[in-house]
Design an enzyme around this catalytic site. Sequence first.
Site, short mmCIF file in Angstrom:
data_model
loop_
_atom_site.label_atom_id
_atom_site.label_comp_id
_atom_site.label_asym_id
_atom_site.label_seq_id
_atom_site.Cartn_x
_atom_site.Cartn_y
_atom_site.Cartn_z
N ARG A 288 1.76 -7.26 7.33
CA ARG A 288 1.67 -6.94 6.01
C ARG A 288 2.59 -5.87 5.50
O ARG A 288 2.40 -4.99 6.07
CB ARG A 288 0.21 -6.83 5.78
CG ARG A 288 -0.79 -8.04 5.91
CD ARG A 288 -0.23 -9.00 4.77
NE ARG A 288 -1.06 -10.25 4.61
CZ ARG A 288 -0.68 -11.32 5.33
NH1 ARG A 288 0.20 -11.42 6.04
NH2 ARG A 288 -1.52 -12.36 5.01
N GLU A 317 4.63 -8.71 -3.56
CA GLU A 317 5.49 -9.88 -3.21
C GLU A 317 5.26 -11.04 -4.32
O GLU A 317 4.28 -11.12 -5.09
CB GLU A 317 4.51 -10.62 -2.03
CG GLU A 317 4.95 -9.98 -0.57
CD GLU A 317 4.37 -10.62 0.70
OE1 GLU A 317 4.19 -11.70 0.35
OE2 GLU A 317 4.40 -9.75 1.70
N HIS A 336 8.48 -13.66 3.30
CA HIS A 336 7.06 -14.05 3.92
C HIS A 336 6.98 -15.59 4.45
O HIS A 336 6.29 -16.39 4.12
CB HIS A 336 6.06 -13.92 2.81
CG HIS A 336 4.68 -13.74 3.41
ND1 HIS A 336 3.69 -12.98 2.93
CD2 HIS A 336 3.94 -14.26 4.47
CE1 HIS A 336 2.44 -13.03 3.70
NE2 HIS A 336 2.70 -13.88 4.53
#
Length: 600
Positions: A288, A317, A336
């Site tokens: 993360r 994000e 991601h």
Amino acid sequence: MAAYTSSSMLSAPSLRKSPPSSSLSSRLSLSSAFSFSVSLPRRRPPAPVFVVMSMDAKPTILVAEKLGEAGLKLLKDVANVDCSYNLSPEELCTKISLCDALIVRSGTKVTRDVFEASSGRLRVVGRAGVGIDNVDLAAATEHGCLVVNAPTANTVAAAEHGIALLTAMARNIAQADASVKAGKWERNKYVGVSLVGKTLAVMGFGKVGSEVARRAKGLGMQVIAHDPYAPADRARAIGVELVSFDEAIATADFISLHMPLTSATSKILNDQTFAKMKKGVRIVNVARGGVIDEEALVKALDAGIVAQAALDVFTEEPPPKDSKLILHDRVTVTPHLGASTMEAQEGVAIEVAEAVVGALRGELAATAVNAPMVPAEVLTELKPFVELAEKLGRLAVQLVAGGSGVKSVKVTYASARAPDDLDTRLLRAMTTKGLIEPISSVFVNLVNADFTAKQRGLRISEERIILDGSPESPLKSIQVQIANVESKFASAISESGDITVEGRVKDGIPHLTKVGSFEVDVSLEGSIILCRQVDQPGMIGKVGTILAEENINVSFMSVGRIAPRKQAVMAIGVDEQPNKECLKRIGEISAIEEFVFLKL
Ligand SMILES: NC(=O)c1ccc[n+]([C@@H]2O[C@H](COP(=O)([O-])OP(=O)(O)OC[C@H]3O[C@@H](n4cnc5c(N)ncnc54)[C@H](O)[C@@H]3O)[C@@H](O)[C@H]2O)c1
Ligand SMILES: O=C(O)[C@H](O)COP(=O)(O)O
């Protein structure tokens, strides 16, 4: 033909009214109006233990981010599925009030506002992936909403992505690719570093971390790991040494992050910790973004402490377009993508869909995040006891006289099992549900039971009676006692001064076996009338006649008494709710001293 004898304090035979055309029961005539038969064991499918909603009406599931087809199909088989992607927070809040379940990936923030906007309808949030840092777990729990995730299906994909970033970073693949496409041929600029013999510190030795470690060893790296909660033997089994945080970061040539984002891991790589690292260290993050202080990383890159970084995840994000970190020429980034393989997405979709559908059906999900995970086999054997616990809670609280605040409840489990071989969390939660739901509008389940009890100032204590004998069945009996209250049915108060009800499971069906000090035996189906009377002939007939005249079906009847012709408690199971007139007529029978109708 069976003979009826009303019981002493020790036991009472249970009588079931004959089904109209059943040949299973031997009939016993008790009065001209009624005939009863000794009940025979009856099996029925186990009731759901985690009652979320009735599946009679099709539930509605909102899928807020793209989900694999196989998972969607599973959902569509049982529910109305609304696939609406890229919802704004406001749109999500508007839609959620019409949904029983919500499925998200990491791109949707499931905030307290979402739970509040659902007004109690949202029962399950399914996270199609591992990290649940985008779901407000405290708010979910307070709202009795189960959160499930898909913890295993993307492990390999994430580990492979970690290795892909590690190797790509070491050999400048992304930068070299961009350079060639820009018409350049910079062979000297993109000389990389070798992995073999280098030390890799895996931070977080869970599912992904251990798979990364395994693969890195295959590349000839020395692998160490830091994880305060990982068992050393699991690490040793794949040739990895567990070390302290400081040793890991100070020794490593490469650091790969694989821990969850929690308050303890937030910005765990920061100015101070970068300062302790070997000069020229390289960092991979597929966990993360929030575990790295991104500003500190930019400083460490510029200072040459960190030679390179390869990042799949970011604090925000998508990250801001002008982010110094993203634009840094020694940083390789992906949007991601750790879980984004065809295989992982199909697996995750199936894993989360099964958990959500199961939870909506009332099953406990093995991947529950905010409720105890109870293994399926334990669940199966506990199911009838879970039902018993809830029903005893329901009965006990209805016996409390108005005005007495329920503050202290004791649940006693009699079992031949060793204490660590009997998980009572489910039983306690369902007793709590039974105690609270009849007297409030709160929806209680395994998720919010302890929270709700605490919020209402209700103290639930548990006691174990260890019995000799075979531990084959998890429990012999469950007793629920409410202390310091008056009862609307005085006979429900036992010698301890508490309202006391006790039950057992017989042939898979919960039975009430004790009220106060009176032993009875009535199956806990339908509802129950409890009467205290002076034991005398004809009482069953008199009550039975009134119920028959009011077209109330009796399912079970049982009498417990102190001694012949002394006080007795009659427990009558009824399929329908008697109206006021019917109850009044029962109350007018002269030998009846008190009675109460209890809904199950
Ligand atoms: N990039 C992606 O697409 C992607 C895909 C899958 C998983 N993930 C993320 O990867 C991480 C790991 O996933 P997982 O499935 O291996 O989870 P996991 O729960 O199996 O492993 C996490 C490990 O971190 C350890 N840990 C907790 N606190 C720690 C601390 N302070 N220091 C060191 N270790 C600590 C835990 O003990 C556990 O062993 C999660 O953050 C998850 O969200 C990202
Ligand atoms: O925690 C996870 O499972 C990963 O970060 C994957 O997230 P995603 O489902 O948004 O790809």
